[in-house]
Design a protein around this motif. Structure first.
Motif, short mmCIF file in Angstrom:
data_model
loop_
_atom_site.label_atom_id
_atom_site.label_comp_id
_atom_site.label_asym_id
_atom_site.label_seq_id
_atom_site.Cartn_x
_atom_site.Cartn_y
_atom_site.Cartn_z
N ARG A 135 0.89 -1.45 -0.08
CA ARG A 135 -0.01 -0.08 -0.08
C ARG A 135 0.87 1.09 0.11
NH1 ARG A 135 -3.34 -3.18 3.56
NH2 ARG A 135 -2.46 -2.13 5.49
N TRP A 136 1.81 1.26 0.86
CA TRP A 136 2.74 2.52 1.22
C TRP A 136 3.77 2.84 0.14
CZ3 TRP A 136 1.03 6.38 3.68
CH2 TRP A 136 -0.11 6.31 4.77
N THR A 137 4.47 1.54 -0.41
CA THR A 137 5.59 1.70 -1.06
C THR A 137 5.46 2.65 -2.19
OG1 THR A 137 6.56 -0.38 -0.47
CG2 THR A 137 7.44 0.59 -2.37
N PRO A 138 4.35 2.65 -3.30
CA PRO A 138 4.30 3.46 -4.59
C PRO A 138 4.04 4.94 -4.10
CG PRO A 138 3.11 1.29 -4.87
CD PRO A 138 3.36 1.31 -3.42
N PRO A 139 3.13 5.20 -3.00
CA PRO A 139 3.05 6.61 -2.95
C PRO A 139 4.15 7.33 -2.24
CG PRO A 139 1.68 5.33 -1.53
CD PRO A 139 2.18 4.32 -2.55
N LEU A 140 4.87 6.56 -1.38
CA LEU A 140 6.21 6.99 -0.89
C LEU A 140 7.26 7.27 -1.90
CD1 LEU A 140 6.41 5.14 2.55
CD2 LEU A 140 5.83 7.56 2.22
N LEU A 141 7.44 6.35 -2.84
CA LEU A 141 8.33 6.49 -4.06
C LEU A 141 7.89 7.53 -4.79
CD1 LEU A 141 8.89 2.98 -5.23
CD2 LEU A 141 10.58 4.36 -4.30
N ALA A 142 6.78 7.95 -5.00
CA ALA A 142 6.08 8.90 -5.80
C ALA A 142 6.57 10.39 -5.07
CB ALA A 142 4.81 9.08 -5.93
N LEU A 143 6.46 10.35 -3.73
CA LEU A 143 6.72 11.58 -3.06
C LEU A 143 8.27 11.85 -3.12
CD1 LEU A 143 4.77 11.45 0.12
CD2 LEU A 143 4.40 13.13 -1.76
N ALA A 144 9.08 10.65 -2.97
CA ALA A 144 10.45 10.90 -3.29
C ALA A 144 11.13 11.43 -4.61
CB ALA A 144 11.17 9.39 -2.78
N VAL A 145 10.22 11.00 -5.58
CA VAL A 145 10.64 11.48 -7.00
C VAL A 145 10.20 12.98 -7.11
CG1 VAL A 145 10.02 11.02 -9.34
CG2 VAL A 145 10.17 9.12 -8.24
N LEU A 146 9.25 13.31 -6.47
CA LEU A 146 8.52 14.61 -6.66
C LEU A 146 9.53 15.68 -5.56
CD1 LEU A 146 6.54 16.51 -7.48
CD2 LEU A 146 5.14 16.18 -5.34
N ALA A 147 10.30 15.24 -4.80
CA ALA A 147 11.10 15.83 -3.85
C ALA A 147 12.57 15.86 -4.63
CB ALA A 147 11.37 15.21 -2.33
N LEU A 148 12.63 14.72 -5.41
CA LEU A 148 14.25 15.02 -6.11
C LEU A 148 13.99 15.87 -7.33
CD1 LEU A 148 16.77 13.41 -6.50
CD2 LEU A 148 15.72 11.58 -7.96
N LEU A 149 12.81 15.79 -8.05
CA LEU A 149 12.76 16.66 -9.14
C LEU A 149 12.77 18.25 -8.66
CD1 LEU A 149 9.88 15.13 -11.19
CD2 LEU A 149 12.11 15.27 -11.61
N ALA A 150 11.93 18.38 -7.44
CA ALA A 150 12.25 19.91 -6.93
C ALA A 150 13.51 20.13 -6.45
CB ALA A 150 11.23 19.94 -5.63
N GLY A 151 14.06 19.35 -5.49
CA GLY A 151 15.52 19.59 -5.11
C GLY A 151 16.43 19.85 -6.22
N ALA A 152 16.48 18.89 -7.09
CA ALA A 152 17.41 19.10 -8.27
C ALA A 152 17.05 20.38 -9.29
CB ALA A 152 17.27 17.84 -9.56
N GLY A 153 15.71 20.79 -9.32
CA GLY A 153 15.39 21.91 -9.97
C GLY A 153 16.11 23.19 -9.25
N ALA A 154 15.99 23.34 -8.01
CA ALA A 154 16.16 24.37 -7.14
C ALA A 154 17.57 24.40 -7.19
CB ALA A 154 15.75 24.16 -5.48
N TRP A 155 18.52 23.25 -7.22
CA TRP A 155 20.05 23.29 -7.20
C TRP A 155 20.36 23.74 -8.74
CZ3 TRP A 155 23.09 20.49 -10.88
CH2 TRP A 155 24.28 20.30 -10.47
N ARG A 156 19.53 23.57 -9.64
CA ARG A 156 20.00 23.93 -10.98
C ARG A 156 19.95 25.45 -11.32
NH1 ARG A 156 17.30 24.52 -16.15
NH2 ARG A 156 18.68 23.90 -18.01
N ILE A 157 19.01 26.08 -10.51
CA ILE A 157 18.64 27.49 -10.73
C ILE A 157 19.63 28.33 -10.20
CG2 ILE A 157 17.09 29.41 -10.73
CD1 ILE A 157 14.80 27.34 -10.46
N PRO A 158 20.41 29.31 -10.79
CA PRO A 158 21.68 30.02 -10.19
C PRO A 158 20.91 30.92 -9.24
CG PRO A 158 21.25 30.78 -12.51
CD PRO A 158 20.42 29.47 -12.42
N ALA A 159 21.67 31.41 -8.36
CA ALA A 159 21.38 32.35 -7.19
C ALA A 159 20.96 33.53 -7.64
CB ALA A 159 22.15 32.43 -5.98
N GLY A 160 22.00 34.19 -8.58
CA GLY A 160 21.65 35.28 -9.00
C GLY A 160 20.82 35.61 -10.54
#
Length: 556
Positions: A225-250
């Protein structure tokens, strides 16, 4: 040992959510189609301008449960075919709801010239969604053919729907508007993944993430029951984190010596193409173009490039020397106007006049360089497809834009558009910018910007113009190029190659936007080099995993 019946729903979670899943899966007849329609309509809330990402789960989770209950028929082959047909009906109803809720604003275009087109409004508001729903019907059927209990059916749905969305974007001239991946493609951090996967890769990921919570009601064990939605949240967090890292500060550095002025005249659509308004429209554009935006502003003297939107004139500027003289007289030496304008060629003897929706460059000395002509025309808006053309003209109807015979599409491959003082330009007019992979020319030098001239005045103050801008902005991220967008009624904007908007004029505003031109990334993105290769790899992987899971369950 007989293989399990993949076509029968199997729920094991003793919970209220499991009971809801049971009721949805076992619905039949009109109730099943109504639930599918309602779920699809909820999915439209995940699209711009709303951007409610959980709405995608509200749409896709019931879709999984409805497909669980799509079992019909007797006999192996007959059951498989009947089940695919049942899934297709569910998918069509789901898509019909999604497109009615997401594209209802198309009806506004039928009211601009109500005496001509109001009678046809149901074709736009209901007919087009009904046709587009067929793609989701195909996607649901493909998914059901790969179906098996458990987590693998989430992969099957992602494969089926993303393949259907790719087909919707390519078949019959294509219409990739509100592709499901836009649920991720409007958030600054999440949209950065488009630089690798493109819109269709985002679509597959969005379906995986949105559909994964379905297993909370149907898994046989807590782990299932829990593995797919937790993996989905992990993928969403990974996409958001990688996106935030990609964007320069200035901010991105600017292209030296380039200062843009975008003019948004906000001319009502019913007045825009009326020849009686020609003088007033031209005066309005010229007045805004030279307006002072601050006490120290010197109007046109402060900018290098003036940009007007699509089809700025209710006449052919190339055949109106008086209007051209007014424009050239207003342009200081060294300044250039880039404007959308209908134009006509000089036909050979015996041939009809061909009209083009184009972009022209005008300097103090007159026309400069070659025009850009639109390649991807809007069916029914700018031209009528062959058989439909004859039928509608026989009853006195025409395409929306009143050009004799409709516009003609540009021939040949796209090439960079040349504007003095600017890097090579990837030009697009209106609708063209929604097609991923088609905006940037594949021949010639790498462009330095995407230029999009548009007129969304047909659709008023509705979600339509906002959806259009969101799709244009995603092209900037995919290609690693800044976006410069001038619209008649909005949204006019400048965005850097990360999709960060440096300035904009909202829908319904009249004014000018003065901005410098951000640099491009200096190198191609993964998507601009490989196009949909990464999407194809995700799609193939999802299909193989779904097939493998089905095979493992089928083995005695």
């Amino acid at each position: 040992m007989r293989p399990p019946d993949f076509d029968a729903p199997s729920f094991s979670a003793p919970s209220r959510l499991g009971a809801v899943a049971d009721r949805i899966a076992l619905a039949s007849g009109w109730q099943r189609l109504a639930l599918a329609w309602l779920a699809g309509a909820c999915g439209a809330l995940a699209m711009p301008p709303f951007g409610i990402l959980p709405a995608l789960a509200v749409a896709l989770v019931p879709a999984v449960w409805l497909l669980d209950g799509a079992a019909t028929g007797t006999g192996r082959l007959r059951r498989r075919l009947a089940t695919a047909g049942s899934a297709a009906a569910i998918g069509w109803a789901w898509g019909f709801g999604y497109f009615v809720a997401g594209l209802w604003w198309l009806g506004a275009a039928f009211l601009v010239e109500a005496d001509q087109f109001a009678v046809l409004m149901p074709l736009g508001v209901l007919g087009l969604p009904a046709v587009l729903g067929l793609f989701f019907g195909l996607g649901f059927a493909l998914a059901r053919l790969l179906w098996s209990p458990g987590w693998a059916r989430i992969l099957a749905l992602a494969a089926g729907l993303s393949a259907a969305e790719w087909l919707r974007g390519h078949l019959f001239t294509g219409f990739p508007w509100n592709t499901l991946g836009m649920a991720l493609g409007q958030n600054l951090w999440l949209m950065q993944a488009a630089s690798v996967f493109g819109l269709y890769g985002l679509t597959l990921l969005a379906v995986l993430i949105g559909a994964a919570p379905a297993t909370l009601a149907t898994g046989a064990t807590p782990r299932a029951r829990w593995t797919p939605p937790l993996l989905a949240l992990a993928v969403l967090a990974l996409l958001a984190g990688a996106g935030a890292w990609r964007i320069p500060a200035g901010p991105m550095p600017d292209v030296p010596g380039v200062r843009l002025r975008l003019v948004q005249a906000n001319i009502p659509q019913d007045a825009r193409f009326n020849p009686r308004n020609r003088d007033g429209i031209l005066e309005r554009y010229l007045g805004l173009s030279d307006s002072a935006t601050a006490p120290e502003s010197r109007g046109l003297a402060d900018v290098t490039h003036l940009i007007w939107p699509e089809s700025s004139f209710p006449f052919l500027i190339q055949r109106d020397p008086k209007a051209l003289a007014q424009i050239t007289a207003a342009l200081p030496p060294g300044k250039h106007l880039v404007t959308g304008a209908a134009r006509a060629d000089e036909p050979l003897p015996g041939e009809r006049l061909h009209f083009y929706n184009g972009i022209l460059v005008i300097g103090a000395e007159g026309f400069v360089g070659l025009p850009y002509d639109k390649h991807h025309l809007v069916p029914f808006g700018e031209y009528l497809p062959g058989p439909v053309d004859r039928i509608l003209r026989a009853v006195g109807l025409r395409q929306f834009v009143a050009v004799p015979g409709g516009f003609t599409a540009a021939e040949g491959a796209r090439r960079p558009f040349s504007v003095p003082g600017l890097p090579p330009v990837a030009a697009s007019i209106c609708y063209e910018v929604i097609f991923p992979g088609e905006v940037v020319p594949q021949v010639g030098a790498r462009p330095g910007l995407i230029l999009n001239l548009t007129n969304d005045g047909w659709f008023g103050d509705t979600p339509g113009p906002r959806q259009h801008f969101a799709q244009a902005r995603l092209r900037a991220v995919e290609e690693g190029l800044p976006l410069v967008r001038a619209a008649n009624t909005g949204i006019s904007a400048v965005a850097d190659p990360y999709g960060r908007v440096t300035g904009f004029l909202p829908v319904g505003a009249e004014g000018v936007l003065d901005r410098k031109l951000p640099r491009n990334l200096g190198e191609s993105t993964f998507y601009s080099r490989f196009r949909d290769l990464f999407f194809a790899a995700l799609l193939l992987g999802s299909v193989l995993l779904a097939i493998g899971a089905r095979g493992r369950i089928a083995r005695p």
